[in-house]
Structure formats: structure tokens, C-alpha cells
Design a protein around this motif. Structure first.
Motif, mmCIF file in Angstrom:
data_model
loop_
_atom_site.group_PDB
_atom_site.id
_atom_site.type_symbol
_atom_site.label_atom_id
_atom_site.label_comp_id
_atom_site.label_asym_id
_atom_site.label_seq_id
_atom_site.Cartn_x
_atom_site.Cartn_y
_atom_site.Cartn_z
ATOM 1 N N SER A 91 -11.706 -0.333 -4.835
ATOM 2 C CA SER A 91 -10.698 -0.166 -5.890
ATOM 3 C C SER A 91 -9.301 0.009 -5.317
ATOM 4 O O SER A 91 -9.078 0.817 -4.408
ATOM 5 C CB SER A 91 -11.040 1.045 -6.757
ATOM 6 O OG SER A 91 -10.029 1.257 -7.725
ATOM 7 N N LEU A 92 -8.342 -0.735 -5.871
ATOM 8 C CA LEU A 92 -6.928 -0.552 -5.546
ATOM 9 C C LEU A 92 -6.245 0.380 -6.543
ATOM 10 O O LEU A 92 -5.096 0.772 -6.341
ATOM 11 C CB LEU A 92 -6.209 -1.905 -5.569
ATOM 12 C CG LEU A 92 -6.662 -2.956 -4.571
ATOM 13 C CD1 LEU A 92 -5.924 -4.269 -4.824
ATOM 14 C CD2 LEU A 92 -6.444 -2.494 -3.139
ATOM 15 N N THR A 93 -6.940 0.733 -7.616
ATOM 16 C CA THR A 93 -6.336 1.489 -8.719
ATOM 17 C C THR A 93 -6.571 2.988 -8.595
ATOM 18 O O THR A 93 -5.665 3.790 -8.873
ATOM 19 C CB THR A 93 -6.874 0.971 -10.067
ATOM 20 O OG1 THR A 93 -6.577 -0.428 -10.171
ATOM 21 C CG2 THR A 93 -6.242 1.707 -11.237
ATOM 22 N N ILE A 94 -7.781 3.381 -8.194
ATOM 23 C CA ILE A 94 -8.091 4.809 -8.084
ATOM 24 C C ILE A 94 -7.156 5.461 -7.066
ATOM 25 O O ILE A 94 -6.969 4.956 -5.961
ATOM 26 C CB ILE A 94 -9.560 5.018 -7.682
ATOM 27 C CG1 ILE A 94 -10.487 4.522 -8.798
ATOM 28 C CG2 ILE A 94 -9.837 6.494 -7.405
ATOM 29 C CD1 ILE A 94 -11.951 4.547 -8.431
ATOM 30 N N GLY A 95 -6.540 6.576 -7.489
ATOM 31 C CA GLY A 95 -5.630 7.309 -6.614
ATOM 32 C C GLY A 95 -4.177 6.906 -6.730
ATOM 33 O O GLY A 95 -3.329 7.452 -6.028
ATOM 34 N N THR A 96 -3.860 5.976 -7.630
ATOM 35 C CA THR A 96 -2.482 5.507 -7.764
ATOM 36 C C THR A 96 -1.879 5.951 -9.095
ATOM 37 O O THR A 96 -2.586 6.259 -10.053
ATOM 38 C CB THR A 96 -2.398 3.968 -7.679
ATOM 39 O OG1 THR A 96 -3.090 3.398 -8.794
ATOM 40 C CG2 THR A 96 -3.020 3.462 -6.393
ATOM 41 N N ALA A 144 0.826 -1.207 0.000
ATOM 42 C CA ALA A 144 0.000 0.000 0.000
ATOM 43 C C ALA A 144 0.860 1.256 0.000
ATOM 44 O O ALA A 144 0.585 2.213 -0.730
ATOM 45 C CB ALA A 144 -0.937 -0.009 1.202
ATOM 46 N N ILE A 145 1.909 1.272 0.817
ATOM 47 C CA ILE A 145 2.791 2.442 0.892
ATOM 48 C C ILE A 145 3.480 2.681 -0.445
ATOM 49 O O ILE A 145 3.641 3.824 -0.890
ATOM 50 C CB ILE A 145 3.828 2.252 2.027
ATOM 51 C CG1 ILE A 145 3.122 2.290 3.385
ATOM 52 C CG2 ILE A 145 4.914 3.319 1.948
ATOM 53 C CD1 ILE A 145 4.010 1.900 4.545
ATOM 54 N N ALA A 146 3.848 1.595 -1.116
ATOM 55 C CA ALA A 146 4.546 1.707 -2.399
ATOM 56 C C ALA A 146 3.606 1.907 -3.581
ATOM 57 O O ALA A 146 4.061 2.107 -4.707
ATOM 58 C CB ALA A 146 5.393 0.459 -2.625
#
Length: 292
Positions: free
Chosen positions: A241-246, A136-138
Motif C-alpha cells: 500500500s502507498l496510501t496507509i500512513g499518508t 515518497a518524501i513528499a
């Protein structure tokens, strides 16, 4: 496999000891030789196996795992998109349903160990991953637990689409048998699997039944929500979502590559990417890589 919970939750459940492809088996049930819909097959029909021998994923990529370590499942959804969300949202809804089914396994493991639970989430457009705090941090999505492949079936769409939602869920693959270093399973990622070592043993059958019943029941609830309250369904998808904001790298058709920051989902479920030079790109098709 008995699948008592799953059979109680769905109108028709068909278990195959082995299958080349559960999507193909369900399609053969629904589509007649004349290419018409055999509409006697009800909404919510499920075909599943723990030994799929010729599975495929998005872009016709192969998906084959050792027998009795994963579940391949195909669920029939009827009438999607007649109101509410468009059919292009269905893979994301399925991903959210998988998250609901698998997250408790990691929460239970963390509670037993007195630690922080790994997070299960959806990597746009159709994969479910699990990640730890370091991921998550990365900004990494973690490792893949499940792939989703939706297939539109022929028929009149005035009453909505008929769709097969295919999933491949990695449950008990040992770490040394994982197909790539980007994949994982409940077992390899340290989730609570109830002591199961194989889907052929009693604990494994119970695990498969719990996951299938929770996933399929949740997806059918989300399908209703998508029609009745599309805003609430979109909010559920965004939360998982794991993608939004990355920061992402998008591999587009024609070997074009674009970097940017995934900001939101468009009205049709496409990914909206803010570009570093200004402006935005709306991605409806393409592979998305999370940048570290």
C-alpha cells in the motif's frame, strides 16, 4: 499473440487483436442470454488485447490508449469470498499481483544504472502507481501505471462470488502520448522493457507475455491465499500500500471532503482515516487524494 508463458499458467487464454472492452467480452462468454452463468468457462480464464477501443474505469471514466502500447486484460475469478476475505478485497489483491509483475522491471533498470529502484505500489482502492524517492518524501503516490475494475457477475454466492477482474496496464506509452500528467508507463518511467518499442514487435510481445503470466499467476495464488490464510493476504496488501500512513483528502458522495491520515484497512478492505479533530472515518467508497 502467442503468449506461451501465459497459456502455460492459465486454463484458457483468449487474445483479441482489438476489442471494445475485454471485460465485456469475458462477460459475454460467462453470462448467457438468460442471465445465467455459463459455468463451463473455467476459473482463471483470461481475455486480453493491446488495442482496447472503448475501455472504462471506475465511475465509468474512459480508458483508451494508443494501440500496441498497453495491455487490457480481464481475468475470471470464481468462488471468491466463500471463505476468508470478502469480495471487496479483490481489487486490492489484484493491485498486489500487478506490483509483483511490474516491480522487477524497475529493479532491473536500477541495477543496470547502479541506482535506487522506484517503488511500485497500490493507491487505495484500485490503482497501481510508481514513485521515486522524492515522491515518497513528499507523501505523493507517484504516477499511475495501472487501473483495476472488478465486476460481480450474477449467480448463487453461497459458493462464493464470480468476478471479472479487469486491468489496464501501461507498458510502452511514450511520455508525449500519456493521457494525463498523473499517468505513466513502464517506458516513460524508465523501467527495463527489454528493448521493446511496441507490443507488435518481438521484444514487446515477450514483455506482454512476461507481465501477463506473472500478474495472472500471482493473482490466482493470492485468491487461494485469501481463502486459506486471510491474515497473510491482508499483510501482503498492506505491504504494497502507498496510501496507509499518508495524509489524504477523501472526496465523498454528496461533494463532502474530509482530510485526515490513512491508518489501516478495515475488515472489508475499507480505508480507515484518522481525523485531525479526533475519531476516525471508514471510507468504503470515494476518491482518495494524497496530500503533499
Amino acid at each position: 499473440m502467442e503468449l506461451l508463458r501465459t497459456r502455460a499458467a492459465l486454463p484458457d487464454v483468449r487474445w483479441a487483436e482489438t476489442s471494445p472492452s475485454t471485460n465485456a467480452e469475458l462477460r459475454a462468454l460467462v453470462v448467457t442470454e438468460t442471465g445465467r452463468d455459463a459455468d463451463g468457462i473455467p476459473h482463471g480464464t483470461l481475455v486480453a488485447t493491446s488495442d482496447q477501443t472503448a475501455g472504462r474505469g471506475r465511475l465509468d471514466r474512459g480508458w483508451v490508449t494508443p494501440p500496441n502500447t498497453s495491455i487490457a486484460a480481464s481475468l475470471l475469478v470464481r468462488g471468491f469470498g466463500a471463505s476468508g476475505l470478502r469480495v471487496s478485497w479483490l481489487p486490492l489483491l489484484a493491485g498486489s499481483a500487478i506490483v509483483t509483475a511490474l516491480q522487477p522491471c524497475f529493479t532491473a533498470a536500477a541495477e543496470a544504472a547502479g541506482g535506487e529502484a522506484k517503488r511500485v505500489g497500490v493507491k487505495w482502492p484500485n490503482d497501481v502507481h510508481v514513485r521515486d524517492e522524492e515522491d515518497a518524501i513528499a507523501g505523493r503516490p507517484g504516477k499511475k501505471l495501472c487501473g483495476i475494475l472488478c465486476e460481480l457477475l450474477p449467480g448463487d454466492t453461497t459458493g462464493g462470488h464470480t468476478v471479472i477482474v479487469g486491468t489496464g496496464i501501461n507498458l510502452l506509452i511514450p511520455e508525449w502520448e500519456l493521457p494525463t500528467d498523473r499517468a505513466t508507463s513502464l517506458l516513460a518511467a524508465g523501467a527495463d522493457t527489454g528493448g521493446a518499442e511496441s507490443l507488435a514487435d518481438a521484444a514487446g510481445r515477450d514483455l506482454a507475455d512476461r507481465v501477463l503470466s506473472e500478474y495472472a499467476g500471482e493473482l490466482l495464488r493470492l485468491v487461494r491465499l485469501a481463502a486459506d490464510d486471510p491474515g497473510a493476504a491482508r499483510a501482503r496488501i498492506a505491504r504494497h500500500s502507498l496510501t496507509i500512513g499518508t495524509e489524504v483528502r477523501v472526496h465523498l458522495p454528496g461533494d463532502r471532503i474530509v482530510d485526515g491520515r490513512a491508518r489501516a484497512l478495515a475488515a472489508d478492505g475499507s480505508l480507515v482515516v484518522d481525523l485531525p479533530t479526533g475519531g476516525e472515518l471508514t471510507v468504503s467508497a470515494g476518491d482518495v487524494e494524497h496530500l503533499r
